[in-house]
Design an enzyme around this catalytic site. Structure first.
Site, PDB file in Angstrom:
ATOM      1  CE  LYS A 107      -3.891   2.082   0.182  1.00 47.82           C
ATOM      2  NZ  LYS A 107      -5.092   1.835  -0.669  1.00 47.82           N
TER       3      LYS A 107
ATOM      4  CG  ASP B 276      -4.922 -12.553   8.305  1.00 52.49           C
ATOM      5  OD1 ASP B 276      -4.926 -13.889   8.720  1.00 52.49           O
ATOM      6  OD2 ASP B 276      -5.724 -11.890   9.003  1.00 52.49           O
TER       7      ASP B 276
HETATM    8  C1  IPM Z   1      -3.918 -17.222  10.154  1.00 51.09           C
HETATM    9  C2  IPM Z   1      -4.855 -16.862  11.287  1.00 51.09           C
HETATM   10  C3  IPM Z   1      -3.944 -15.990  12.286  1.00 51.09           C
HETATM   11  C4  IPM Z   1      -3.215 -14.847  11.795  1.00 51.09           C
HETATM   12  C5  IPM Z   1      -4.684 -16.032  13.656  1.00 51.09           C
HETATM   13  C6  IPM Z   1      -5.350 -17.244  14.226  1.00 51.09           C
HETATM   14  C7  IPM Z   1      -3.648 -15.359  14.607  1.00 51.09           C
HETATM   15  O1  IPM Z   1      -5.794 -15.989  10.814  1.00 51.09           O
HETATM   16  O2  IPM Z   1      -2.807 -17.931  10.292  1.00 51.09           O
HETATM   17  O3  IPM Z   1      -4.075 -16.532   9.107  1.00 51.09           O
HETATM   18  O4  IPM Z   1      -4.014 -13.883  11.897  1.00 51.09           O
HETATM   19  O5  IPM Z   1      -2.106 -14.857  11.218  1.00 51.09           O
HETATM   20 MG    MG Z   2      -5.706 -15.773   8.743  1.00 57.19          MG
END
Ligand code: IPM
Ligand code: MG
Length: 347
Positions: free
Chosen positions: A186, A242
């Site tokens: 970004k 994520d």
């Molecule tokens: C992932 C999950 C994790 C993250 C959580 C459970 C902390 O969403 O592995 O993508 O945000 O990385």
């Molecule tokens: Mg995740």
């Protein structure tokens, strides 16, 4: 060869048990499996989601097979005691900086996607997500401003060496595929992203055979549903990765089939299905273990160098699917153990 097995919460134990059966069926000599507690299950037993003894087991292993963590009945706990901290802690403590999340449509399963089949059929991409930096691990807190308002804050930052090493992972992954790398950031708004982009461009000089493009994360989210087939390898930061990896999994439509690897420098890694603990179906024997079985295949390939055995497991899963053995997530009715049996039969 010692593998730590951390089954965790929700459907974690059920799906992990089937992956363990598959690993054991390979009859590898010298293979040792050691169980450890993580997540809400560990909190209930030891008062902490990532107890010291679990970390010790991890450190004494060549790889970790991980189920899932997450238990909404513990969400009231202070953040450091919540189940999710187990996986975040393992990533940080063990330097698991490179997260590989492949998303590919299995032949015959194009209809599971909410995208049109002719669009979803073309999905075969790999998200390389940085996993130990960014806003996830920056300083954070809540404070009261001078005027009395409460403010939550999280520091987003990337140091150049952090960007450089994940960029190398991205370029190398691209070299092993179609030699196209898309870096997602970004940079039109964030300084963190501008540095990210500058460093990725510097690293690109070492990979003249890879075609590098850049995309803003909002546009990437849009392109992922418009024309996902145009992507091959995506490299991005922790937060964007994520979000985009969940999106990519749904473009495929079968989250119960998607595996992932979180790699450290060298061959150590943690391998987990991306679907999470799914508390709504936990304990019913209906969770699809295929993503965990495929994660075990990634473990054999990346951490133990057993490409042939990895490929055998992947072929067995594909063959079971081709037979019509499908879990509820794929519109079928096969149970957890039944799916494990079918994979084992093909193995
Ligand atoms: C992932 C999950 C994790 C993250 C959580 C459970 C902390 O969403 O592995 O993508 O945000 O990385
Ligand atoms: Mg995740």
């Amino acid at each position: 060869m010692r593998i730590a097995v951390f089954a965790g919460d929700g459907i974690g134990p059920e799906v992990t048990a089937q992956a363990v059966r598959v690993l054991e069926a390979l009859g590898l000599s010298g293979l040792e499996l050691v169980e450890g507690d993580v997540g809400g299950a560990a909190y209930r037993k030891h008062g902490h989601p990532l107890p010291e003894q679990t970390l010790d087991i991890a450190r004494a292993s060549d790889a970790i097979l991980f189920g899932a963590v997450g238990d909404f009945t513990l969400d009231h706990l202070e953040r450091r005691l919540r189940p999710e901290q187990a996986v975040l802690g393992l990533r940080k403590e063990l330097g698991l900086f490179a997260n590989l999340r492949p998303a590919k449509v299995f032949a015959g399963l194009e209809d599971l996607s909410t995208l049109r089949p002719e669009v979803s059929a073309k999905i075969d991409l790999l998200i390389v997500r940085e996993l130990t930096g960014d806003v996830y691990f920056g300083e954070k807190g809540t404070r009261t401003l001078e005027d009395g308002r409460r403010q939550g804050w999280d520091m987003m930052a990337y140091a150049e060496d952090e960007v450089r090493r994940i960029a190398h992972t991205g370029f190398k992954a691209a070299q092993g595929r179609s030699k196209k790398l898309c870096s997602v950031d970004k940079a039109n708004v964030l300084e963190t992203s501008q540095l990210w982009r500058d460093v990725v461009i510097e690293v690109a000089a070492e990979y003249p055979d890879v075609e590098l493009t850049h995309m803003y994360v909002d546009n990437a989210a849009m392109q992922l549903v418009k024309n996902p087939g145009a992507f091959d390898v995506i490299v991005t930061g922790n937060l964007f990765g994520d979000i985009l990896s969940d999106q990519a999994s749904m473009c495929v439509g079968s989250i119960g089939l998607l595996a992932s690897a979180s790699l450290a420098e060298g061959s150590f890694g943690l391998y987990e299905p991306i679907h999470g603990s799914a508390p709504d179906i936990a304990g019913k024997g209906i969770a699809n273990p295929m993503a965990t079985i495929l994660s075990a295949a990634m473990l054999l390939r990346h951490s133990l160098g057993l490409e042939e055995q990895a490929a055998r497991i992947e072929a067995a899963v594909a063959a079971a699917l081709a037979d019509g053995v499908k879990g509820g997530d794929l519109g079928g009715s096969a149970g957890t153990k039944e799916i494990g049996d079918a994979v084992l039969a093909h193995l």
